[in-house]
Design a protein around this motif. Structure first.
Motif, PDB file in Angstrom:
ATOM      1  N   GLN A  33      36.436  46.647  24.078  1.00 33.35           N
ATOM      2  CA  GLN A  33      37.039  46.988  25.311  1.00 33.35           C
ATOM      3  C   GLN A  33      36.155  47.995  26.223  1.00 33.35           C
ATOM      4  O   GLN A  33      35.627  48.979  25.556  1.00 33.35           O
ATOM      5  N   CYS A  84      45.286  44.349  22.892  1.00 31.24           N
ATOM      6  CA  CYS A  84      46.728  44.839  23.653  1.00 31.24           C
ATOM      7  C   CYS A  84      47.701  45.715  22.803  1.00 31.24           C
ATOM      8  O   CYS A  84      48.767  45.838  23.467  1.00 31.24           O
ATOM      9  N   ARG A  90      50.031  42.729  28.690  1.00 26.58           N
ATOM     10  CA  ARG A  90      49.134  43.499  29.533  1.00 26.58           C
ATOM     11  C   ARG A  90      47.813  42.818  30.139  1.00 26.58           C
ATOM     12  O   ARG A  90      47.180  43.372  31.029  1.00 26.58           O
ATOM     13  N   VAL A  91      47.875  41.458  29.782  1.00 27.43           N
ATOM     14  CA  VAL A  91      46.879  40.807  30.297  1.00 27.43           C
ATOM     15  C   VAL A  91      46.990  40.350  31.936  1.00 27.43           C
ATOM     16  O   VAL A  91      47.973  40.025  32.118  1.00 27.43           O
ATOM     17  N   ARG A  92      46.065  40.896  32.614  1.00 32.70           N
ATOM     18  CA  ARG A  92      46.139  40.863  34.078  1.00 32.70           C
ATOM     19  C   ARG A  92      45.063  39.516  34.617  1.00 32.70           C
ATOM     20  O   ARG A  92      45.796  38.897  35.527  1.00 32.70           O
ATOM     21  N   ILE A 155      42.655  43.470  31.331  1.00 27.86           N
ATOM     22  CA  ILE A 155      44.019  44.167  30.937  1.00 27.86           C
ATOM     23  C   ILE A 155      44.339  45.110  31.520  1.00 27.86           C
ATOM     24  O   ILE A 155      43.572  46.054  32.225  1.00 27.86           O
TER      25      ILE A 155
END
Length: 156
Positions: A33, A84, A90-92, A155
């Protein structure tokens, strides 16, 4: 708490690989990340019965290749779910996929094979699953698998 992404997978008759997400096979980590981006290492085609091996253009059909790519997509989703903390909401956005297809030199349908992953991302994440993409041929892939796909997710 309900998770619409997992519900969509169930509606499609699909499930993520058993927890934990597939472990790396060498000296790397499954994801990194950086800010709000998650870079997921290449996931090889593997299903409940083991590795999905084969070579497109040499005995493996485009449909079989797309199914192998879908298996890669399930592993990618499992990795981003781990990134996540288990919460796929939370995945955008699915930002980018890069797909590698184990294929003969004259095989030219790599995009149709990698659609197995792309279609899964849109089915699971809706418009947020639409992404940039590359689909390329490879003379060979690790352990003789048919497909490998890596991804970048945004995310929250």
């Amino acid at each position: 708490m309900t998770n619409p992404m997992l519900d969509r997978l169930k509606e499609l008759g699909l499930a993520l690989p058993d927890a934990p997400a597939p472990a790396p096979a060498a000296n790397y980590v499954p994801f990194v990340q950086s800010g709000d981006l998650v870079f997921v290492s290449g996931q090889i085609s593997q299903g409940p019965d083991g590795l999905i091996k084969g070579r497109l253009g040499d005995g493996m059909s485009v449909a079989e290749g797309a199914a192998a790519a879908q298996a890669c997509g399930l592993a990618l989703i499992a990795q981003v779910q781990a990134a996540c903390g288990g919460d796929l909401t939370r995945v955008r956005r699915v930002v980018k996929l890069t797909g590698f297809v184990n294929s003969t030199p004259d095989f030219t349908e790599q995009p149709q094979v990698i659609n197995g992953t792309s279609d899964l991302m849109v089915a699971v994440f809706g418009d947020a699953g639409r992404h940039a993409r590359a689909a390329v041929s490879a003379a060979a892939l690790p352990r003789g698998v048919a497909v490998e796909v890596e991804a970048i997710f945004q995310i929250a």
